[in-house]
Design an enzyme around this catalytic site. Sequence first.
Site, short mmCIF file in Angstrom:
data_model
loop_
_atom_site.label_atom_id
_atom_site.label_comp_id
_atom_site.label_asym_id
_atom_site.label_seq_id
_atom_site.Cartn_x
_atom_site.Cartn_y
_atom_site.Cartn_z
N HIS A 152 0.70 -1.07 0.05
CA HIS A 152 -0.12 0.11 0.06
C HIS A 152 0.91 1.27 -0.04
O HIS A 152 2.02 1.20 -0.10
CB HIS A 152 -1.12 -0.03 1.22
N CYS B 8 5.80 6.61 4.40
CA CYS B 8 4.69 5.81 4.00
C CYS B 8 3.96 6.08 2.54
O CYS B 8 3.02 5.64 1.97
CB CYS B 8 3.45 5.67 4.96
N HIS C 97 5.27 0.01 -0.27
CA HIS C 97 5.82 -0.70 0.64
C HIS C 97 4.79 -1.55 1.26
O HIS C 97 3.79 -1.52 0.26
CB HIS C 97 6.20 0.18 1.82
N HIS D 279 3.06 -4.69 4.06
CA HIS D 279 2.95 -5.38 5.44
C HIS D 279 2.28 -6.82 5.39
O HIS D 279 1.81 -7.32 4.73
CB HIS D 279 2.06 -4.57 6.31
N ASP E 73 -5.20 -10.52 -0.03
CA ASP E 73 -3.84 -11.31 0.23
C ASP E 73 -2.91 -10.97 -1.07
O ASP E 73 -3.50 -11.26 -2.20
CB ASP E 73 -4.16 -12.41 0.60
N HIS E 74 -1.65 -10.54 -0.90
CA HIS E 74 -0.86 -10.40 -2.23
C HIS E 74 -1.40 -9.50 -3.06
O HIS E 74 -1.07 -9.57 -4.31
CB HIS E 74 -0.47 -12.00 -2.79
N GLU F 182 -1.20 -3.67 12.23
CA GLU F 182 -0.30 -3.70 10.83
C GLU F 182 1.45 -3.75 11.18
O GLU F 182 1.77 -4.25 10.31
CB GLU F 182 -0.41 -2.00 10.54
#
Lengths: 141, 141, 141, 141, 141, 141
Positions: free
Chosen positions: C18, C37, C43, C45, C83-84, C131
């Site tokens: 994100h 960020c 980047h 998480h 996811d991914h 997070e």
Amino acid sequence: MTEKLVYITRRERFNAAHRLFREDFSDEKNLEVFGKCSNPLWHGHNYTLLVTVKGPVDPETGFVMNLKVLSSIIKEHVIDKLDHRNINLEVDFMEGKLASTENLAIQIFEVLNKELSSFNGISVHCIKIQETENNFVEYFG
Amino acid sequence: MTEKLVYITRRERFNAAHRLFREDFSDEKNLEVFGKCSNPLWHGHNYTLLVTVKGPVDPETGFVMNLKVLSSIIKEHVIDKLDHRNINLEVDFMEGKLASTENLAIQIFEVLNKELSSFNGISVHCIKIQETENNFVEYFG
Amino acid sequence: MTEKLVYITRRERFNAAHRLFREDFSDEKNLEVFGKCSNPLWHGHNYTLLVTVKGPVDPETGFVMNLKVLSSIIKEHVIDKLDHRNINLEVDFMEGKLASTENLAIQIFEVLNKELSSFNGISVHCIKIQETENNFVEYFG
Amino acid sequence: MTEKLVYITRRERFNAAHRLFREDFSDEKNLEVFGKCSNPLWHGHNYTLLVTVKGPVDPETGFVMNLKVLSSIIKEHVIDKLDHRNINLEVDFMEGKLASTENLAIQIFEVLNKELSSFNGISVHCIKIQETENNFVEYFG
Amino acid sequence: MTEKLVYITRRERFNAAHRLFREDFSDEKNLEVFGKCSNPLWHGHNYTLLVTVKGPVDPETGFVMNLKVLSSIIKEHVIDKLDHRNINLEVDFMEGKLASTENLAIQIFEVLNKELSSFNGISVHCIKIQETENNFVEYFG
Amino acid sequence: MTEKLVYITRRERFNAAHRLFREDFSDEKNLEVFGKCSNPLWHGHNYTLLVTVKGPVDPETGFVMNLKVLSSIIKEHVIDKLDHRNINLEVDFMEGKLASTENLAIQIFEVLNKELSSFNGISVHCIKIQETENNFVEYFG
């Protein structure tokens, strides 16, 4: 040029019942040697299994081996046989063995070492089993 | 008298985006080999890095080496380059490498081994990178 | 007789990329407000999602609701979409929203509240998203 | 036939105060070398101790050694001396040593190696001490 | 329209020495009431502090409040006063209070509530302090 | 003046076997409703129990209540009855109940609420049971 060996570890989990005892011991002797772990009505654990495999890095993929493949081999040959099972009564590779974490680690090593023998350059380095947050066992073959 | 070797480990963390793919693969081939890790729009992780250094204990300080010094070397040469970055596009020591955890561990080992070479008697023993709670990689040089 | 309310929580995980930024801000303003960020190259998480559902205990099953059913609803409507993935670019329920953990928690609450509305007596109590190991967000509707 | 060696680990915990300093250093020198760890009014930690013992599996019990026995040896000779104590002032095996985690690991290794010397085939493999979530030390003898 | 309240939590850590005792108790009475926590030579902990703040989501940033700002307020007014310190002797907001985790939570709540009072719509919801892996305390004001 | 209420939590653990099933269901029906949790040969878990008690802070001790006292009440009335036991067959307060985590939480709440009723101003706030790393249950009375 020597190849660079890298160690990769996959964590899997299973929940199982077991009991530590010997049929050739009296109930008193079992209680003395194995304590409350000898309860004839069973107890159980959330076991954590860490499988460490070593090998060179494949230059095409950047992987020692595909972790999805490793995970499905562990699931098919180890987890599916142990998860939500009774280790003393239902697990083929533990037949005739005391259901200690030490024996579990040795047997899982043998099972996975055989299953991974067809992968070129790869070998099982360590089987680690965490039985509680205070106890774990490692076997390196 | 033989010196007593002690191993000290410093844990650091970084959050980064990456993608597993090869430019010489088609999209289909990338998907087949790398699965959802090949998503062209990236995904990311909270990576945990464990740097283990070994050496004798300095009788003056009781330390193998000052962990604050070790931590700031790791931060300057590794974390600052990776944290909140895109591993494929922004990290000098990963240029031209597949952004796998295996390659990341090898490259971080090389970077830190070089940076720590001026510390007498100290060497990098292991770089361990935890990518998810189920997967980690170790490289011992 | 008042029914006894019990709260059950299912943990799921997703790894995503994100970026925090506003199109109507300059790059400098984005950097000032969102810090690293806001990196335009993304980047990511390892997000941990905790879904807490409350309801009475079904006397036939001893369950508030079957956790396998809850888990598959979460997987289908939330995890498979995140996811991914890239939260800014690929997630329908985040379209037009800043990709903050706060907004993510609110949107996941709305999605699951709707999906669970057909279960009698059951409601979503809390969506918690971790997070990093130092930051988490909770939304109670 | 070679015996199969298995490694078993017991985790124990202690909470203690300590201070890093040298009497032959000035206060300024202590602050320079040891930072805030040199605070003359002490600070403290929740230390986690991991004792790894190796040996063959006893065919009668399936154990390398009984973990209850190992735990009570560790408690008597190590934990009871450290827990809720001042490491600099109250721990016999740390007398005259700098209260660093490195020295603590070496001394605990020596204490336990001696206590376990009467167990046939068993030896201490590693003492690992986790001082904070970011720092740990290992000593293998 | 009612505003949607979201709860955000920041985790910080500090290592400190302390002692539970009353000056108006004899040593025997202190030992009886506080056990080994009354050791006159101190002991210590790795304390984990969780600060939960609640408020509406700012539509411009997607944040309840910037976690970097929250973290630096906690660091300046709480962590810097406690970390590597003796809670009984060196911490202004604990003067004249028994150094229990309960009192620590109440005092930290008061300190942060005051510091955050200038942030519109934001309030401290909970201070949680984890003293050991088995004990924690929460205060909601 | 209103008293300040503080919440304190004690964590305890137990390892037990159990099985989810109904005698009035066929084996097929049990398998359909409870899945592999219905295995007639049992399975088990490392359960984590978190007991949260609320009350005012005693000005003499700085405690809501002495955690050693709380811990020994939990051990005597809950842990000793569950640890290394079969929840379906050996636990008096679970007789006639389905061995679900929901029911376990409700029963433990009742047991502890009764045992703590003699402590002035103290009450059980929450019983939380973690069955696996992905599932937990909370009951607030």
